[in-house]
Design a protein around this motif. Structure first.
Motif, PDB file in Angstrom:
ATOM      1  N   GLY A  71       0.813  -1.218   0.000  1.00  0.00           N
ATOM      2  CA  GLY A  71       0.000   0.000   0.000  1.00  0.00           C
ATOM      3  C   GLY A  71       0.845   1.265   0.000  1.00  0.00           C
ATOM      4  N   LYS A  73       1.563   3.468   2.209  1.00  0.00           N
ATOM      5  CA  LYS A  73       1.032   4.661   2.873  1.00  0.00           C
ATOM      6  C   LYS A  73       0.696   4.351   4.326  1.00  0.00           C
ATOM      7  N   GLY A  77      -4.552   4.969   4.308  1.00  0.00           N
ATOM      8  CA  GLY A  77      -4.235   5.111   2.880  1.00  0.00           C
ATOM      9  C   GLY A  77      -3.878   3.778   2.248  1.00  0.00           C
ATOM     10  N   ARG A  80      -6.997   1.603   1.972  1.00  0.00           N
ATOM     11  CA  ARG A  80      -7.890   2.148   0.942  1.00  0.00           C
ATOM     12  C   ARG A  80      -7.365   1.791  -0.440  1.00  0.00           C
ATOM     13  N   ALA A  81      -6.032   1.930  -0.618  1.00  0.00           N
ATOM     14  CA  ALA A  81      -5.456   1.650  -1.935  1.00  0.00           C
ATOM     15  C   ALA A  81      -5.594   0.165  -2.294  1.00  0.00           C
ATOM     16  N   ALA A  84      -9.530  -0.950  -2.800  1.00  0.00           N
ATOM     17  CA  ALA A  84     -10.405  -0.037  -3.554  1.00  0.00           C
ATOM     18  C   ALA A  84     -11.393  -0.796  -4.444  1.00  0.00           C
TER      19      ALA A  84
END
Ligand code: PFF
Length: 447
Positions: A71, A73, A77, A80-81, A84
């Motif tokens: 990821g 992050k 983040g 989420r990445a 998604a």
């Protein structure tokens, strides 16, 4: 050190392992593990704890490292990445986990720093700056806890130490600090072990820690062992996601995860051997509770030959271990504010460090706040965060992302990846779910 994307990266693989081990090895190993082992009867508890590390801890460590490194992050983040494609439910889980991680960083560090501050005080006690009076360490500890201004002073010193390192960055701050602190910590521990080996008590300590007496192991102790596996490996609040996000996207995690878990476990066991040797040599009982390190030990140090040196070494050990863990707690919050809100590292470290310091004053002033936050985070937030991360890693992250971390195992990589996937999908959430349900009183076990 930065790569083409501008994101900082660890200078070396060893640097990453030392930083992650620095996060894992902390008050949990040297303060908490020995006293809960003492309370829950030794050998059988230790054996079960090792099983928890292997079956639940290590797989979750992989999950966090995989999410972090793919990821790239902060926990929110990164999740989420990587999820998604999985729809709004996955997004909600990412937000939930991200918020839980940051809240965990704030709350844990706020009380952790107060306890670490006590270690600074007892370091000075062992040098004779604050001599132990008639009442011994019990009275000295009582006086310290009952003096919020003094506790706050040490808490302030400890927070400053942590902020300064995090403000300097991943490579120049965290990695460099841990590259010094971790070897120093192992060195001190070995010295202490040699000392207790020569002085006596070691044989009894070995028996206590390694000879299982299964009658002494109650269900309550088993749950404690599982919960502690989270705390000690820094799992369930995105610390390993955060550190993993400073790895290159294609690095593999298996060997590094094992190295961190082994270091963490060996250091906890060695600390236990040192502490129980001292306790047994003095003819004391092992089940002294949370005061073991701050009440029982200083008295024993004061009465043993070379005690000043041994006591000082021990409290240095405790401070170093706590420091490298505190850094990782603050880093979770700092990385989040950099990645999500674009703050500069310097500003984030000082502003959020100050907020956490302010929050910590509550624990310095009221012991009940400290206990409350300790319970809230270790018993509920970390395990719940762990379940969320296990679900995300096992069910929502793409297979390709999941399996890439196992590539360094060559031909057996896919087999290990498959075993890990089963564990992270089923075993971890169920085992941890049971712990949480028991803690909130929905499930009742005897003992
Ligand atoms: N693992 C640390 C210890 O054993 O003291 C505590 C800790 C650090 C927990 C970082 C969680 C965390 F994210």
């Amino acid at each position: 050190m930065a790569n083409g994307t501008g994101r900082a990266h660890w200078g070396s693989r060893l640097g990453f392992v030392l930083a992650a081990a620095g996060s894992a090895v902390g008050l949990g190993n040297i303060w908490k593990f020995p006293y809960i082992t003492g309370e829950y009867g030794g050998g059988a508890f230790v054996l079960f704890y090792l099983l928890c590390i292997l079956v639940v801890g290590l797989p979750l460590m992989y999950a966090e490292l995989i999410i972090g490194r793919r990821g790239g992050k902060d926990p929110l983040g990164a999740l989420r990445a990587l999820t998604a494609h999985a729809g709004p439910g996955a997004k909600a889980l990412s937000v939930f986990t991200g918020i839980l991680s940051v809240a965990g960083g704030f709350l844990i560090l706020s009380f952790y720093s107060v306890v670490a501050g006590w270690a600074i005080h007892f370091l000075l006690v062992s040098f004779g700056v604050f001599p132990l009076g008639e009442g011994g360490a019990g009275a000295a500890f009582g006086a310290l806890v009952g003096d919020p201004k003094l506790s706050s002073l040490w808490h302030t010193v400890f927070m400053l130490l942590s902020i300064v390192v995090v403000a300097r960055g991943v490579h120049d701050g965290i990695e460099r600090a841990c590259s010094i602190l971790m070897p120093a910590l192992v060195g001190i521990l070995v010295l202490l072990l040699v000392y207790v080996g020569m002085r006596g008590g070691l044989a009894e300590a070995v028996t206590f820690l390694f000879r299982p007496n299964f009658h002494a192991l109650k269900p309550e102790g088993m749950l404690e062992a599982l919960g502690h596996a989270f705390f000690t490996l820094s799992l369930g609040m995105g610390a390993m996601i955060t550190y993993g996000s400073y790895l290159s996207r294609d690095s593999t995690v298996v060997r590094d995860g094992v190295a961190v878990a082994v270091l963490d476990t060996v250091i906890a066991l060695l600390a236990g051997l040192v502490i129980f040797s001292v306790v047994f040599a003095a003819g004391k009982e092992p089940g002294q509770g949370p005061g073991l390190v701050f009440v029982t030990l200083p008295d024993l140090f004061a009465s043993m030959p070379g005690g000043t040196f041994v006591g000082a070494a021990f409290f240095f050990l405790l401070i170093f271990a706590a420091w490298s863990s505190a850094i990782s707690l603050l880093e979770v919050v700092v990385t989040f504010s950099i990645d999500e809100f674009g703050l500069t590292r310097h500003k984030a470290a000082w502003v959020f460090g100050a907020v956490i310091w302010g929050l910590g004053l509550a624990s310095a002033f009221r012991g009940s706040v400290l206990d409350f936050l300790d319970n809230l985070t270790t018993r509920y937030m970390l395990p719940i965060g762990g379940i969320a991360i296990a679900i995300a890693a096992g069910w929502l992250v793409k297979k390709e992302d999941r399996e890439a971390g196992f590539r360094d195992l060559g031909a057996s990589g896919p087999l290990f990846a498959a075993i890990w996937t089963v564990i992270i999908r089923f075993v971890s959430p169920v085992a941890v779910g049971l712990v949480v349900l028991q803690k909130i009183g929905v499930l009742k076990f005897g003992g």
